[in-house]
Design a protein around this motif. Sequence first.
Motif, PDB file in Angstrom:
ATOM      1  N   VAL A 169       0.847  -1.187   0.000  1.00 54.91           N
ATOM      2  CA  VAL A 169       0.000   0.000   0.000  1.00 54.91           C
ATOM      3  C   VAL A 169       0.886   1.242   0.000  1.00 54.91           C
ATOM      4  O   VAL A 169       1.776   1.385   0.850  1.00 54.91           O
ATOM      5  CB  VAL A 169      -0.928   0.023   1.236  1.00 54.91           C
ATOM      6  N   LEU A 170       0.653   2.125  -0.961  1.00 54.50           N
ATOM      7  CA  LEU A 170       1.360   3.398  -1.033  1.00 54.50           C
ATOM      8  C   LEU A 170       0.443   4.496  -0.498  1.00 54.50           C
ATOM      9  O   LEU A 170      -0.681   4.666  -0.984  1.00 54.50           O
ATOM     10  CB  LEU A 170       1.756   3.712  -2.479  1.00 54.50           C
ATOM     11  N   VAL A 171       0.925   5.236   0.483  1.00 54.18           N
ATOM     12  CA  VAL A 171       0.174   6.359   1.055  1.00 54.18           C
ATOM     13  C   VAL A 171       0.923   7.638   0.731  1.00 54.18           C
ATOM     14  O   VAL A 171       2.074   7.808   1.134  1.00 54.18           O
ATOM     15  CB  VAL A 171       0.024   6.213   2.587  1.00 54.18           C
ATOM     16  N   THR A 172       0.284   8.543  -0.002  1.00 57.48           N
ATOM     17  CA  THR A 172       0.916   9.834  -0.280  1.00 57.48           C
ATOM     18  C   THR A 172       0.575  10.808   0.848  1.00 57.48           C
ATOM     19  O   THR A 172      -0.458  10.669   1.509  1.00 57.48           O
ATOM     20  CB  THR A 172       0.446  10.401  -1.632  1.00 57.48           C
ATOM     21  N   ALA A 173       1.457  11.786   1.062  1.00 56.07           N
ATOM     22  CA  ALA A 173       1.312  12.714   2.198  1.00 56.07           C
ATOM     23  C   ALA A 173       1.064  11.918   3.475  1.00 56.07           C
ATOM     24  O   ALA A 173       0.159  12.192   4.259  1.00 56.07           O
ATOM     25  CB  ALA A 173       0.187  13.707   1.960  1.00 56.07           C
ATOM     26  N   ALA A 174       1.915  10.920   3.683  1.00 60.33           N
ATOM     27  CA  ALA A 174       1.663   9.924   4.726  1.00 60.33           C
ATOM     28  C   ALA A 174       1.757  10.465   6.141  1.00 60.33           C
ATOM     29  O   ALA A 174       1.184   9.877   7.068  1.00 60.33           O
ATOM     30  CB  ALA A 174       2.637   8.748   4.554  1.00 60.33           C
ATOM     31  N   ALA A 175       2.474  11.564   6.352  1.00 65.54           N
ATOM     32  CA  ALA A 175       2.629  12.108   7.696  1.00 65.54           C
ATOM     33  C   ALA A 175       1.614  13.209   7.996  1.00 65.54           C
ATOM     34  O   ALA A 175       1.707  13.874   9.022  1.00 65.54           O
ATOM     35  CB  ALA A 175       4.046  12.657   7.890  1.00 65.54           C
ATOM     36  N   GLY A 176       0.649  13.383   7.117  1.00 62.10           N
ATOM     37  CA  GLY A 176      -0.371  14.408   7.305  1.00 62.10           C
ATOM     38  C   GLY A 176      -1.527  13.935   8.160  1.00 62.10           C
ATOM     39  O   GLY A 176      -1.501  12.842   8.743  1.00 62.10           O
ATOM     40  N   GLY A 177      -2.576  14.758   8.207  1.00 63.42           N
ATOM     41  CA  GLY A 177      -3.706  14.471   9.084  1.00 63.42           C
ATOM     42  C   GLY A 177      -4.391  13.153   8.805  1.00 63.42           C
ATOM     43  O   GLY A 177      -4.667  12.374   9.726  1.00 63.42           O
ATOM     44  N   THR A 178      -4.656  12.852   7.534  1.00 60.10           N
ATOM     45  CA  THR A 178      -5.321  11.586   7.214  1.00 60.10           C
ATOM     46  C   THR A 178      -4.329  10.501   6.825  1.00 60.10           C
ATOM     47  O   THR A 178      -4.576   9.313   7.053  1.00 60.10           O
ATOM     48  CB  THR A 178      -6.362  11.781   6.086  1.00 60.10           C
ATOM     49  N   GLY A 179      -3.168  10.907   6.256  1.00 62.39           N
ATOM     50  CA  GLY A 179      -2.170   9.918   5.864  1.00 62.39           C
ATOM     51  C   GLY A 179      -1.683   9.078   7.025  1.00 62.39           C
ATOM     52  O   GLY A 179      -1.457   7.871   6.885  1.00 62.39           O
ATOM     53  N   GLN A 180      -1.510   9.694   8.206  1.00 64.72           N
ATOM     54  CA  GLN A 180      -1.036   8.940   9.372  1.00 64.72           C
ATOM     55  C   GLN A 180      -1.969   7.778   9.703  1.00 64.72           C
ATOM     56  O   GLN A 180      -1.516   6.722  10.157  1.00 64.72           O
ATOM     57  CB  GLN A 180      -0.911   9.868  10.584  1.00 64.72           C
ATOM     58  N   PHE A 181      -3.259   7.949   9.464  1.00 63.41           N
ATOM     59  CA  PHE A 181      -4.213   6.876   9.759  1.00 63.41           C
ATOM     60  C   PHE A 181      -4.215   5.816   8.668  1.00 63.41           C
ATOM     61  O   PHE A 181      -4.351   4.621   8.955  1.00 63.41           O
ATOM     62  CB  PHE A 181      -5.613   7.456   9.944  1.00 63.41           C
ATOM     63  N   ALA A 182      -4.062   6.239   7.418  1.00 60.57           N
ATOM     64  CA  ALA A 182      -3.999   5.260   6.331  1.00 60.57           C
ATOM     65  C   ALA A 182      -2.820   4.315   6.535  1.00 60.57           C
ATOM     66  O   ALA A 182      -2.930   3.104   6.318  1.00 60.57           O
ATOM     67  CB  ALA A 182      -3.889   5.984   4.990  1.00 60.57           C
ATOM     68  N   VAL A 183      -1.691   4.851   6.978  1.00 55.40           N
ATOM     69  CA  VAL A 183      -0.525   4.021   7.269  1.00 55.40           C
ATOM     70  C   VAL A 183      -0.864   2.983   8.330  1.00 55.40           C
ATOM     71  O   VAL A 183      -0.584   1.781   8.179  1.00 55.40           O
ATOM     72  CB  VAL A 183       0.665   4.896   7.739  1.00 55.40           C
ATOM     73  N   GLN A 184      -1.463   3.432   9.422  1.00 54.94           N
ATOM     74  CA  GLN A 184      -1.729   2.534  10.545  1.00 54.94           C
ATOM     75  C   GLN A 184      -2.790   1.487  10.215  1.00 54.94           C
ATOM     76  O   GLN A 184      -2.650   0.310  10.573  1.00 54.94           O
ATOM     77  CB  GLN A 184      -2.153   3.351  11.755  1.00 54.94           C
ATOM     78  N   PHE A 185      -3.859   1.880   9.526  1.00 52.63           N
ATOM     79  CA  PHE A 185      -4.912   0.915   9.206  1.00 52.63           C
ATOM     80  C   PHE A 185      -4.434  -0.105   8.179  1.00 52.63           C
ATOM     81  O   PHE A 185      -4.813  -1.281   8.233  1.00 52.63           O
ATOM     82  CB  PHE A 185      -6.164   1.637   8.714  1.00 52.63           C
ATOM     83  N   VAL A 222       3.644  -1.236   3.907  1.00 51.07           N
ATOM     84  CA  VAL A 222       3.225   0.155   3.715  1.00 51.07           C
ATOM     85  C   VAL A 222       4.403   1.019   3.291  1.00 51.07           C
ATOM     86  O   VAL A 222       5.460   1.028   3.934  1.00 51.07           O
ATOM     87  CB  VAL A 222       2.594   0.730   4.996  1.00 51.07           C
ATOM     88  N   VAL A 223       4.180   1.758   2.209  1.00 52.08           N
ATOM     89  CA  VAL A 223       5.126   2.748   1.705  1.00 52.08           C
ATOM     90  C   VAL A 223       4.481   4.118   1.894  1.00 52.08           C
ATOM     91  O   VAL A 223       3.311   4.304   1.559  1.00 52.08           O
ATOM     92  CB  VAL A 223       5.436   2.520   0.213  1.00 52.08           C
ATOM     93  N   GLY A 224       5.251   5.068   2.418  1.00 51.06           N
ATOM     94  CA  GLY A 224       4.676   6.387   2.660  1.00 51.06           C
ATOM     95  C   GLY A 224       5.554   7.496   2.150  1.00 51.06           C
ATOM     96  O   GLY A 224       6.762   7.493   2.389  1.00 51.06           O
ATOM     97  N   THR A 225       4.978   8.463   1.427  1.00 52.21           N
ATOM     98  CA  THR A 225       5.750   9.612   0.972  1.00 52.21           C
ATOM     99  C   THR A 225       5.662  10.735   1.991  1.00 52.21           C
ATOM    100  O   THR A 225       4.645  10.916   2.663  1.00 52.21           O
ATOM    101  CB  THR A 225       5.251  10.131  -0.391  1.00 52.21           C
ATOM    102  N   CYS A 226       6.748  11.516   2.093  1.00 49.39           N
ATOM    103  CA  CYS A 226       6.774  12.648   3.026  1.00 49.39           C
ATOM    104  C   CYS A 226       7.825  13.639   2.547  1.00 49.39           C
ATOM    105  O   CYS A 226       8.542  13.381   1.569  1.00 49.39           O
ATOM    106  CB  CYS A 226       7.066  12.179   4.443  1.00 49.39           C
ATOM    107  N   SER A 227       7.947  14.765   3.250  1.00 47.72           N
ATOM    108  CA  SER A 227       8.803  15.850   2.761  1.00 47.72           C
ATOM    109  C   SER A 227       9.978  16.175   3.663  1.00 47.72           C
ATOM    110  O   SER A 227      10.669  17.179   3.445  1.00 47.72           O
ATOM    111  CB  SER A 227       7.965  17.116   2.566  1.00 47.72           C
TER     112      SER A 227
END
Length: 402
Positions: A201-217, A225-230
């Motif tokens: 699962v790739l989550v974009t803006a993973a450290a944002g308000g909703t991205g943090q939850f997509a990562v965990q779920f 889980v792969v997550g993009t961040c800045s």
Amino acid sequence: MKFLNAGMSRFLLRLLAAHTARSEASLPRVHSVPSRSIIDLSYSTHFMDFKGSSIPSSMKKLVVTKLSQNFKEAVSLQTAPVPTPGDGELLVRNRYVGINASDINYSAGRYDPSVAPPFDIGFEGVGDVVGLGLSASANFTVGDTVAYMNNGAFAEYTVISAKKAIPVPAARPELLTLLVSGATAHIALQRLGELKEGDTVLVTAAAGGTGQFAVQFAKMAGCHVVGTCSSDEKAGFLKTIGCDRPINYKSEDLAATLRKEYPKGVDVVYESVGGSIFDLAVNNLATRGRMLVIGFISGYQSASGLQPVRGGTLPAKLLQKSASIRGFFLPHFTADYGKSLRSMQELLAKGRLVCEVDDGERGDGGRFVGLESVYRAVEYMYAGKNLGKVVVDLQPQNKSKL
């Protein structure tokens, strides 16, 4: 038994009638009154007072006075009367309000073009009940703490339907993270993601308000889980919440990294950025991959609200991979909302869910305090500085029980 003769009977009937008329004449007249909503005054001599914590006659609130994607240009801080709750409503003194990327979509009138300014703004809040209608008092009382998702949250006081109020044990900013951001990730992945153990699962803006939850779920579902961040700071945070491969796109080539490390593509994309990131995600979908579009924040500040994407080749790319793109808008899934919120609250209570809050303390201007700081909080989020959900504290110095 002796019977009265007819004359005596008539005399007694006249006497009784005269007595009755005099009695009725002495009673006060009863006038009908129009029906009205009843305010529950049982808790106080005055509606606008509770245990020494007076409710003022006026308050501050944010109002959209001009349609624009420029939040500062569209929204003004105004003084207005504190509203009075109707029969089935609660008056909530807001303690915390949440900032969402969609706040500027709302100020631009993109959700309902038929609505003209002025109108209230703000989607979510947590606070204390300081007034209520009679019907609402069946389930709530003054002093209760509630969370809610309702238009008009950017105000010191908000009237909401008791049906929309969510009882919570205390006014904690973490609870705000669940109302829109958490619910979006939870419901979207469950209803549209079709997650299977072992999926990537790739989550974009993973450290944002909703991205943090997509990562965990996604991680709870047994996925990689792969997550993009800045930033490296955000990448470090993502590792703490279970992200297997954080990618700081400012120090790594995102496209090259995905091609090299995930040559077969990713099974699910939780996408909230849009534009070139959308195109990149499409190109990296696996066979039968699913992309969930929950937003496209990169375009919200433009006049159209969109960033261009390579739509011309999209049908061929989806066909070649039997892939799909699925849009998600939370108001279309209200039937799932209550169950989702209860599930997330249980996870939070058990310590299994991280709800990261960004109150601006790490920023140049310090913590977001008071309605005036909502403007700064919106700018902070759009500058990509936030780690977690951006929250504004409206009552940091409040000493009362409310």
